[in-house]
Scaffold this active site. Sequence first.
Site, PDB file in Angstrom:
ATOM      1  N   GLU A  54      21.512  29.179  16.262  1.00  0.00           N
ATOM      2  CA  GLU A  54      20.102  28.921  16.558  1.00  0.00           C
ATOM      3  C   GLU A  54      19.907  27.404  16.563  1.00  0.00           C
ATOM      4  O   GLU A  54      19.965  26.761  17.571  1.00  0.00           O
ATOM      5  CB  GLU A  54      19.191  29.571  15.520  1.00  0.00           C
ATOM      6  CG  GLU A  54      19.310  31.060  15.489  1.00  0.00           C
ATOM      7  CD  GLU A  54      17.997  31.764  15.217  1.00  0.00           C
ATOM      8  OE1 GLU A  54      16.940  31.337  15.708  1.00  0.00           O
ATOM      9  OE2 GLU A  54      18.028  32.782  14.489  1.00  0.00           O
ATOM     10  N   GLU A 109      16.905  31.417   3.615  1.00  0.00           N
ATOM     11  CA  GLU A 109      16.024  32.171   4.512  1.00  0.00           C
ATOM     12  C   GLU A 109      15.467  33.407   3.812  1.00  0.00           C
ATOM     13  O   GLU A 109      14.311  33.769   3.988  1.00  0.00           O
ATOM     14  CB  GLU A 109      16.833  32.590   5.752  1.00  0.00           C
ATOM     15  CG  GLU A 109      16.037  33.285   6.821  1.00  0.00           C
ATOM     16  CD  GLU A 109      16.883  33.550   8.067  1.00  0.00           C
ATOM     17  OE1 GLU A 109      18.120  33.632   7.943  1.00  0.00           O
ATOM     18  OE2 GLU A 109      16.302  33.659   9.161  1.00  0.00           O
TER      19      GLU A 109
HETATM   20  C1  BGC Z   1      14.538  31.947  13.018  1.00  0.00           C
HETATM   21  C2  BGC Z   1      13.262  31.753  12.274  1.00  0.00           C
HETATM   22  C3  BGC Z   1      12.173  31.869  13.291  1.00  0.00           C
HETATM   23  C4  BGC Z   1      12.198  33.304  13.721  1.00  0.00           C
HETATM   24  C5  BGC Z   1      11.099  33.739  14.614  1.00  0.00           C
HETATM   25  C6  BGC Z   1      14.545  33.369  13.458  1.00  0.00           C
HETATM   26  O1  BGC Z   1      15.688  33.780  14.068  1.00  0.00           O
HETATM   27  O2  BGC Z   1      15.645  31.578  12.304  1.00  0.00           O
HETATM   28  O3  BGC Z   1      13.217  30.852  11.319  1.00  0.00           O
HETATM   29  O4  BGC Z   1      10.943  31.390  12.978  1.00  0.00           O
HETATM   30  O5  BGC Z   1      13.439  33.667  14.248  1.00  0.00           O
HETATM   31  O6  BGC Z   1      10.672  34.892  14.164  1.00  0.00           O
END
Ligand code: BGC
Length: 728
Positions: free
Chosen positions: A355, A615
């Site tokens: 990401e 997270e």
């Molecule tokens: C990210 C998040 C992001 C989210 C959106 C994830 O995959 O890592 O931090 O805000 O997707 O829902």
Amino acid sequence: MIKADSTGNPVHLKAEWIKAAGKPDDVCPLFTKSFSVDGAVKSATLNITALGVYEALINEKRVGEFFMAPGWTAYQKRLQVQSYDVTKLLKAGENTLSVTVGKGWYSSPMPGWTGPDNDKTERINRENGFIAELVLEFEDGTKKTVPTDGSWRWQESRVRFSELYDGETYDASFEAKEKHSVACFDGPNETLILQEGEEIREIERLPVKKIIRTPKGETVIDFGQEISGYVEFTLNAKKGDGIEILHGEMLDKHGNFYNENYRAAKAVLRYTCKDGLQTYKPHLTFYGFRYIKLASYPCKPEAEQFTAIAVSSVQKQTGFIKTGHKGINQLISNILWSQKDNFVDVPTDCPQRDERLGWLGDAQVFIKAAALNYDVERFFKKWFRDMRAEQRKDGSLGSIVPDYLPNSSPSAGWSDAAVICPWVIYQAYGNREMLSEQFESMKKWVDYITSVTTEKYLWEGGKHYGDWLGLDAKEGSYRGASRDGFLAGAYYYYSTSLLIKAGKALGRNMDEYIALKNNIYKKFNSVYKEYKTQTEYTVALYFGLTPDAGKTAKELADRVIKDGVQLKTGFIGTPYILHALTDNGYAGLSYDLLLREEYPSWLFPIKMGATTVWEHWDGIKENGDFWSADMNSFNHYAYGAVIDWIYEKAAGITHSESAPGYEKAIIEPHPDRRLGYVDVTLETRNGKITSRWEYIGDNIKYEISADMPVTVIINEKKRELSPGKYTF
Ligand code: BGC
């Protein structure tokens, strides 16, 4: 030295874009040009940018400290040009300017999980190239320019591969046999702007903490801290010896290397040795990691051979917190690191898996904390301009800036970053010019909601992330139990109310939006008469939507207690819940939540050895198992937003909205014996503020100092004080 500009005006280089004609796929091209210096040089400036990332050398010495230049912007609309003073790198006679160009963000396969259905395929196929002009001014007043043009040559560099997710491959033994002609091409000229953001730089060097032999027999090095950056190694080797290094955030419960949670990102470093003593660190990429695994290494690894180097765009710390609680001090350190690790030119969700994107929701909830911790005004000013550049014609904004998901639908709490973020930065630094620059975009966002909703004064319809990762989510879902319509309506209200404040600060007539805000309020309260989740209560309080704050706060407090004095919130509720409780008389309960050590809590990851913010509260569970590998980052700053509560409520440092940049401070501490003491210093645009309290026996000693006028509120007693130091 690099020059920066705040106007965002286009710049023009008198040079041509060049690329490597007939380049083999992945090898990063090295472009070279020799030129002579005849006469005394008064000054020399290199103006340069790339489609990709570049590393420039003059006479084998690196130009500047900016790593991964030109950084990451909404490339089709804005591309930063760096302007370096290179006078000291030149010598009389023959000189060489050489530039290696890699893919960087420009031609990256980001985001990793999407198929070819968006513009990712177009991005991957983009060709890299660069444009530069070296301008020499001589003591006798004459000038000479060395521009990029068809006379440059390129050769294969030792960087055989370099990419953001997959890492770098370097062959130190490689000698290019031939040089080739370059091709000039029609690159962007109208979208070039002078550097606006901060530079990404090396900020810290960390020695090896431990070399580990894992149960599986792997050799793993622990640097003791998760960082964004790379490893540097120095060793004596033979030509052709191979090194392969994998990067990971955690060891598994057996103590083995683990990086399944990087998903598609390979994060590998491959190196082929030359003969003799050599030192290497990656040139055109970086990794998020704490551990490295030496998958192959030609000799016995010694700690002195390795250093982890952290890179970041934040350098100037402005907030300093100490407390009498070890766990909270570690939490603060983790939050600062997660900010450093994720502020690499763009505020990202995480620095390791496939990401590493500028997710708006994450930035929105963390931005206040970010601006307290570090000086991020320039960092955000640049990003805001990208946000504006990516805003669609209808005023909508996706969920990521730069927008690498151009088909994504706007989401409440994510796209609202368009309004919330500029407002927060204005409040932090008092820069009206920035606010005025953003104002139209803020307005367009609110107007967009008004234009698409299927129910007047509510935000109905659309696709939302909801209270992302809420602890009250149904089994198997990432979305908390709070209702989409509730959160969307609440953000519609919140964004409108901040827009009004911004408009007023800029002296505009906001009557139309005041009427809109009142209507949203009425409609929202006629539809949502009760709150169903901790996050719904919290949002109603924090956004000022509840008609009876006292009652709502009491119900929230009861609910939290009934839930076992634990959070049930996600991305939306967590950053606000302690504020919502403290603002309404429940500071003690805020502390209960903050200081809780069992899962779920801020301190549970600390107990499990975290060095950055996770997270998930249970990224690693009590029994050592991981959360599923598919969404388990150990470096996600969103929940680190809690640090703003420590500044603003525990230490009590704030300012009124009419005194942005702390022209006048307010200090209203909320002490709690369990922390022992709190000592916070904040460096603001208007000087320093310190708030310290300590429990001494049954008494609390308060020490306060401010470089600006300050309102101090202690035990409900309000004092208006002039700048100075005070003890109570
Ligand atoms: C990210 C998040 C992001 C989210 C959106 C994830 O995959 O890592 O931090 O805000 O997707 O829902």
